[in-house]
Write a protein that holds these residues in place. Structure first.
Motif, PDB file in Angstrom:
ATOM      1  N   PHE A 101       0.715  -1.083   0.012  1.00  0.00           N
ATOM      2  CA  PHE A 101      -0.004  -0.072  -0.084  1.00  0.00           C
ATOM      3  C   PHE A 101       0.772   1.415   0.043  1.00  0.00           C
ATOM      4  CE2 PHE A 101      -3.223   2.883   2.028  1.00  0.00           C
ATOM      5  CZ  PHE A 101      -3.983   2.970   0.849  1.00  0.00           C
ATOM      6  N   PRO A 102       1.801   1.110   0.738  1.00  0.00           N
ATOM      7  CA  PRO A 102       2.666   2.383   0.769  1.00  0.00           C
ATOM      8  C   PRO A 102       3.203   2.965  -0.692  1.00  0.00           C
ATOM      9  CG  PRO A 102       3.359   1.169   2.717  1.00  0.00           C
ATOM     10  CD  PRO A 102       2.588   0.496   1.790  1.00  0.00           C
ATOM     11  N   ALA A 103       3.711   1.920  -1.353  1.00  0.00           N
ATOM     12  CA  ALA A 103       4.046   1.864  -2.944  1.00  0.00           C
ATOM     13  C   ALA A 103       3.121   2.594  -3.629  1.00  0.00           C
ATOM     14  CB  ALA A 103       4.459   0.501  -3.322  1.00  0.00           C
ATOM     15  N   THR A 104       1.886   2.091  -3.317  1.00  0.00           N
ATOM     16  CA  THR A 104       0.596   2.760  -3.977  1.00  0.00           C
ATOM     17  C   THR A 104       0.385   4.350  -3.837  1.00  0.00           C
ATOM     18  OG1 THR A 104      -0.177   0.781  -4.537  1.00  0.00           O
ATOM     19  CG2 THR A 104      -1.826   2.554  -4.378  1.00  0.00           C
ATOM     20  N   VAL A 105       0.597   4.349  -2.457  1.00  0.00           N
ATOM     21  CA  VAL A 105       0.209   5.857  -1.710  1.00  0.00           C
ATOM     22  C   VAL A 105       1.282   6.692  -2.420  1.00  0.00           C
ATOM     23  CG1 VAL A 105       0.256   7.331   0.269  1.00  0.00           C
ATOM     24  CG2 VAL A 105      -0.961   5.173   0.338  1.00  0.00           C
ATOM     25  N   GLU A 106       2.498   6.586  -2.514  1.00  0.00           N
ATOM     26  CA  GLU A 106       3.569   7.238  -3.039  1.00  0.00           C
ATOM     27  C   GLU A 106       3.443   7.728  -4.356  1.00  0.00           C
ATOM     28  OE1 GLU A 106       7.420   5.199  -3.092  1.00  0.00           O
ATOM     29  OE2 GLU A 106       8.348   7.070  -1.826  1.00  0.00           O
ATOM     30  N   LEU A 107       3.006   6.491  -5.246  1.00  0.00           N
ATOM     31  CA  LEU A 107       2.723   6.782  -6.679  1.00  0.00           C
ATOM     32  C   LEU A 107       1.381   7.813  -6.860  1.00  0.00           C
ATOM     33  CD1 LEU A 107       3.510   6.072  -9.702  1.00  0.00           C
ATOM     34  CD2 LEU A 107       2.365   3.836  -9.271  1.00  0.00           C
ATOM     35  N   ALA A 108       0.499   7.353  -6.037  1.00  0.00           N
ATOM     36  CA  ALA A 108      -0.873   8.020  -6.281  1.00  0.00           C
ATOM     37  C   ALA A 108      -0.841   9.637  -5.824  1.00  0.00           C
ATOM     38  CB  ALA A 108      -1.918   7.248  -5.445  1.00  0.00           C
ATOM     39  N   ALA A 109      -0.095   9.717  -4.660  1.00  0.00           N
ATOM     40  CA  ALA A 109       0.126  10.946  -4.266  1.00  0.00           C
ATOM     41  C   ALA A 109       0.870  11.805  -5.110  1.00  0.00           C
ATOM     42  CB  ALA A 109       0.631  11.065  -2.990  1.00  0.00           C
ATOM     43  N   ALA A 110       2.093  11.338  -5.798  1.00  0.00           N
ATOM     44  CA  ALA A 110       2.945  12.269  -6.739  1.00  0.00           C
ATOM     45  C   ALA A 110       2.019  12.156  -7.876  1.00  0.00           C
ATOM     46  CB  ALA A 110       4.090  11.407  -7.108  1.00  0.00           C
ATOM     47  N   GLY A 111       1.196  11.431  -8.208  1.00  0.00           N
ATOM     48  CA  GLY A 111       0.255  11.526  -9.478  1.00  0.00           C
ATOM     49  C   GLY A 111      -0.658  12.387  -9.405  1.00  0.00           C
ATOM     50  N   VAL A 112      -1.454  12.399  -8.436  1.00  0.00           N
ATOM     51  CA  VAL A 112      -2.464  13.342  -8.130  1.00  0.00           C
ATOM     52  C   VAL A 112      -2.112  14.998  -7.812  1.00  0.00           C
ATOM     53  CG1 VAL A 112      -2.746  13.633  -5.556  1.00  0.00           C
ATOM     54  CG2 VAL A 112      -4.944  13.396  -7.238  1.00  0.00           C
ATOM     55  N   LEU A 113      -0.791  14.885  -7.460  1.00  0.00           N
ATOM     56  CA  LEU A 113      -0.167  16.365  -7.448  1.00  0.00           C
ATOM     57  C   LEU A 113       0.039  16.814  -8.570  1.00  0.00           C
ATOM     58  CD1 LEU A 113       1.034  18.165  -4.818  1.00  0.00           C
ATOM     59  CD2 LEU A 113       3.144  17.308  -5.447  1.00  0.00           C
ATOM     60  N   ILE A 114       0.717  16.113  -9.596  1.00  0.00           N
ATOM     61  CA  ILE A 114       1.076  16.429 -10.931  1.00  0.00           C
ATOM     62  C   ILE A 114      -0.245  16.793 -11.550  1.00  0.00           C
ATOM     63  CG2 ILE A 114       1.926  15.705 -12.977  1.00  0.00           C
ATOM     64  CD1 ILE A 114       3.950  14.113 -11.427  1.00  0.00           C
ATOM     65  N   GLY A 115      -1.281  15.801 -11.411  1.00  0.00           N
ATOM     66  CA  GLY A 115      -2.546  15.816 -12.021  1.00  0.00           C
ATOM     67  C   GLY A 115      -3.069  17.383 -11.824  1.00  0.00           C
ATOM     68  N   THR A 116      -2.838  17.990 -10.237  1.00  0.00           N
ATOM     69  CA  THR A 116      -3.626  19.020 -10.019  1.00  0.00           C
ATOM     70  C   THR A 116      -2.914  20.234 -10.621  1.00  0.00           C
ATOM     71  OG1 THR A 116      -4.226  17.986  -8.006  1.00  0.00           O
ATOM     72  CG2 THR A 116      -4.259  20.275  -8.013  1.00  0.00           C
ATOM     73  N   LEU A 117      -1.346  20.076 -10.659  1.00  0.00           N
ATOM     74  CA  LEU A 117      -0.628  21.339 -10.871  1.00  0.00           C
ATOM     75  C   LEU A 117      -0.809  21.448 -12.294  1.00  0.00           C
ATOM     76  CD1 LEU A 117       2.723  20.579  -8.658  1.00  0.00           C
ATOM     77  CD2 LEU A 117       0.769  22.445  -8.492  1.00  0.00           C
ATOM     78  N   ILE A 118      -1.066  20.367 -13.185  1.00  0.00           N
ATOM     79  CA  ILE A 118      -1.093  20.716 -14.580  1.00  0.00           C
ATOM     80  C   ILE A 118      -2.599  20.949 -14.906  1.00  0.00           C
ATOM     81  CG2 ILE A 118      -0.871  19.613 -17.021  1.00  0.00           C
ATOM     82  CD1 ILE A 118       1.456  17.911 -15.599  1.00  0.00           C
TER      83      ILE A 118
END
Lengths: 341, 538
Positions: A101-118
């Motif tokens: 789960f932490p692997a997924t959290v790390e990826l999803a958090a970075a993903g959603v951050l990039i998604g939001t910033l763009i």
């Protein structure tokens, strides 16, 4: 009615809803697992085992009992905090989930951050420049983000930025020479590296995270961008916008201090739901980038009819959605004064 | 502690600008393997014999006999220095090698193979079928195995069997010798330490004496082995062997081309061909023990007529498949004994011959063909084989309804004799023709005096409802033949006889593609076994 009894009732109601949600989740997942034409015994013991061993293992796994008893056994077990052992990994499901789960959290958090910033700036731009070439260009960019197959997108990113340009690290969460350097505390390697003050490891982990996060983030940006555009357009039609313009506010201030804050509540929900979806595990992204997350774990478990793992994973995802809903409810209250009364 | 780097903005900036990558070749004393290893769950060689586990355990455990990876031409002693066979062929006495220790430091004695083989039988899981094939049972095992002194291990055979076959069988992963003292210390409720040894967690000792020890195991992610510096045979050049779970073939290719991995197992044939010309990369093709086959249920019409199955043999486009779907990943092989094994028949008498098939079908009463359900494994190349067969069978008026399903769905139906026809593969467990003959021409239910109603779901012949009395007896006899020339001939005859009557249609022997960095030497991987102990990087 006093304020505290009212709050108590709300909490009770919410608690009951959450309990019912979980019960429903367990029930549906359990039944789907039992009616699927997959045989957990064969998956556990292998194809060439004798009938006697097969029967013994089936008994051991409790699969001879009536379905209702199996379900009640499972619920009792979960209430005691025991999610059983996954036979795909031969480890307790809890330990597996704590690993993936932490692997997924790390990826999803970075993903959603990039998604939001763009996504948010693109959405705002498209709404403000509605009908222009810029709006068209944004539409094309988001359409590609939405419709390009994840698998293809991932491989293209790898070929260009890892293989050809060497800007990012390759698949996996860390390079082999950094394996085991940093002790696991949170399971989020970037954070663990920072806590251990191992900056090389942090850079390496970020280098590995960049491409899968961008791959997911681009898809998320497409969705968030389209939603932002539509929320903005709704607001731009409102009277207060004309009033603000008439008052002589610059277009920049109209958009960023008047209109965008009014989209905040809806945006929070959109971003929270996107985050929730990413947390479910992005199987294809995880597969292309050899990212050992929840998506790969659950998929493997499902094909193996490994019901303990599937149920455990489903409950975790359930918890995430409930928590995200509660979280965004809380944020509403902060962002929108009307909801506080 | 400085946490400012953790701020989302810092991460976002880092991500959006791209991190200068830290690329290098893999370290010179580390061998990095990329492979689909998500199936590894149980490590105990007495519990699991799946290929990934056998591959890794092959470097963690030693057997009594085996191949030296540096010179794998002859089978020799490993933990047994030598062995002798009694004149009647019924007793094999092993002299244990002195001065060998397990990873724990415990000395290897004859008590260890005795404990290992007993627990293999008594745990009774899938690998124990090897013990049953030797005639042992939970009841008789203590009468036949003994360790009269620490240097002597005696295997008496309950049935007459060719000693070469027994020795060949002992090379399989099931017969790995475990550290009896260590494993016993983890025994719970008479489980022979299986729970501990199977569900290993990080940092636990390995119970073998092989060239490597398991250091780290993260399921569906990573297995890290470290060298056993005291290995009795030689000191491995690699200090660490790392298996990384990389499920996607294209990703494996990129990792090899970039030099971030040394060996890839799961690249596609197209990628392998493309990689062959790439700088710093080489691709090698090794024969495997895996045979791909079609099976037709003798209990379900129209396959109750052997002529119909024979017609199916003529409806496979072996040559076409060999040049397309199976190019570089398999060679046409039409019998059950893999090439490289004693007595293997490599003739290929069958080819796509629609007219011959039509004639056979007409003879069997199906001049206009028929329709049937064909269950195929839902992965490549198996799915493509089924599609090709569908097209060629249609030429003889046979309509094949292909159902693609995962193995976990197919096997239970296969075991219950419920599949009308299927496509599957079988990997020989050890380097002897009996490994496959006992599966494809032998049905215990067809032996004299056997109960015809008894269920044998572990046997492929039973699963297809085939009770070949003559061939079953001949298979048993071939396993017992002491004269190797005669034995070879017996297997050759068995394979040819099966062409007439068997419900199995053998198609290909799989080839393992190994995509490697070109500085890698000494990879031992073929039908005899595998090891990375002899790997060097120049």
């Amino acid at each position: 009615m006093t304020r505290s009894t009212k709050a108590g009732r709300i909490a009770l109601k919410q608690g009951a809803t959450i309990a019912a949600t979980f019960l429903g989740l367990v029930l549906v997942t359990f039944l789907i697992g039992r009616v699927m034409p997959l045989d957990p015994v064969t998956a556990a013991v292998g194809p060439d085992v004798s009938q006697e061993i097969y029967d013994a293992v089936k008994e051991e796994m409790g699969l001879n009992k009536p379905l209702l008893i199996q379900l009640l056994d499972y619920i009792g077990q979960v209430l005691r905090g025991d999610f059983g052992v996954s036979f795909s990994t031969n480890q307790p499901v809890i330990r597996d989930i704590a690993r993936v789960f932490p692997a997924t959290v790390e990826l999803a958090a970075a993903g959603v951050l990039i998604g939001t910033l763009i996504g948010v700036p693109l959405g705002v731009l498209a709404a403000v420049k509605r009908g222009t070439a810029i709006d068209g260009a944004v539409r094309v960019v988001t359409l590609v983000g939405h419709s390009a197959p994840v698998f293809w997108k991932g491989l293209i990113l790898l070929v260009v930025f890892y293989a050809a340009l060497d800007w990012a690290n390759g698949p996996g969460r860390l390079s082999v020479y950094y394996e085991g350097v940093v002790p696991t505390r949170t399971g989020l390697i970037v954070i663990d590296a920072i806590l251990a003050r191992e900056w090389d490891v942090m850079r390496d982990a970020l280098g590995h995270l960049a491409l899968p996060a961008f791959s997911l983030g681009y898809g998320a940006a497409a969705y968030i961008g389209r939603m932002t555009r539509s929320f903005m357009l709704d607001q731009l039609r409102q009277e207060y916008v004309s009033v603000a313009r008439v008052k002589g506010l610059s277009e920049f201030r109209v958009v960023f201090t008047e209109v965008l804050p009014n989209c905040a509540v809806q945006l929070v929900t959109t971003i929270a739901l996107t985050f929730g979806l990413l947390l479910e595990g992005a199987v294809l992204t995880e597969t292309v980038f050899a990212w050992p997350g929840l998506g790969q774990y659950m998929t493997k478990a499902m094909f193996n009819a490994d019901m303990n793992a599937v149920l455990g994973g489903t409950l975790v995802i359930g918890v995430i959605f409930v928590a995200l809903n509660l979280g965004s409810d809380l944020l509403y209250r902060i962002l929108d004064p009307r909801t506080r009364t | 502690m400085n946490l400012k780097f953790a701020s989302p903005l810092a991460i976002a900036v880092a991500l959006s600008t791209g991190i200068p990558a830290l690329h290098a070749e893999t370290p010179s004393d580390t061998f990095v393997i990329v492979r689909e290893i998500s199936s590894i769950a149980e490590w105990d060689p007495a519990v699991s014999q799946i290929l990934d586990v056998a591959l890794i355990n092959g470097d963690v455990y030693d057997s009594l006999v085996g191949f030296d990876p540096r010179n794998p031409d002859t089978l020799g002693g490993m933990l047994a220095e030598s062995w002798s066979v009694s004149e009647d062929g019924m007793t094999i006495t092993f002299k244990m090698r002195e001065g060998v220790t397990f990873h724990s430091g415990n000395p290897v004695t004859s008590a260890d193979p005795l404990f290992s083989f007993r627990r293999l039988m008594l745990i009774g899981r899938e690998p124990s079928s090897n013990m049953r094939a030797l005639g042992y049972s939970a009841e008789n095992i203590d009468d036949y195995l003994s360790a009269p002194d620490p240097q002597t291990f005696v295997m008496k055979l309950p049935n007459k069997l060719a000693p070469t076959m027994v020795i060949n069988m002992l090379t399989s992963s099931a017969f790995s010798v475990v550290d009896s003292e260590l494993v016993k210390s983890h025994e719970v409720d008479g489980d022979f330490g299986a729970k501990w040894l199977s569900g290993r967690a990080d940092g636990e000792a390995s119970a073998g004496s092989g060239p490597f020890m398991i250091d780290t195991f993260r399921p569906q992610s990573l297995v890290m082995l470290s060298a056993n510096e005291d290995y009795w045979r030689f000191k491995p050049a690699m200090k660490r062997v790392i298996y990384r779970h990389v499920p996607e073939a294209g990703t494996q290719r990129l990792l090899i081309e970039k030099g971030d991995a040394d060996l890839a197992f799961n690249i596609t044939a197209t990628d392998a061909a493309a990689m062959a010309g790439a700088e710093g990369v080489k691709v090698e093709y090794r024969p495997s023990k895996k045979i791909l086959y079609f099976g037709f249920n003798r209990m379900i019409e129209p396959f109750d007529d052997p002529r119909v199955v024979k017609a199916m043999r003529y409806l496979v486009d072996y040559e076409g498949l060999s040049n397309s779907i199976m190019k570089d990943i398999g060679t046409v092989h039409q019998t059950f004994v893999p090439a490289g094994f004693l007595g293997a028949v490599t003739e290929t008498p069958f080819s796509l011959a629609v007219e011959k098939a039509k004639a056979l079908l007409a003879e069997a009463g199906y001049p206009d063909g028929f329709e049937f359900t064909f269950t195929a494994y839902n992965r490549k190349p198996e799915m493509d084989l089924a599609t090709s067969f569908q097209a060629t069978a249609a030429q003889a008026g046979v309509k094949v309804d292909v159902v693609n399903a995962p193995v976990s769905q197919t096997i239970p139906l296969y075991r219950d004799q419920k599949l009308q026809a299927l496509q599957l593969s079988y990997t020989a467990g050890y380097l002897d023709p009996n490994a496959t003959a006992s599966k494809f021409t032998f049905n215990p239910g067809a032996m004299p005096g056997a109960d015809r109603e008894a269920k044998w779901p572990s046997e492929m012949t039973y699963r297809l409802g085939w009770y070949p009395e003559d061939l079953s007896e001949k298979t048993a006899a071939a396993a017992q033949e002491l004269d190797e020339t005669k034995r070879t001939k017996m297997y050759e005859e068995l394979q040819k006889a099966a062409w007439e009557d068997s419900p199995f249609v053998f198609l290909f022997q799989a080839t393992q593609q190994l995509a490697m960095r070109d500085n890698v030497e000494g990879v031992f991987y073929d039908t005899r076994g595998s090891s990375f102990a002899s790997v060097t990087k120049k």
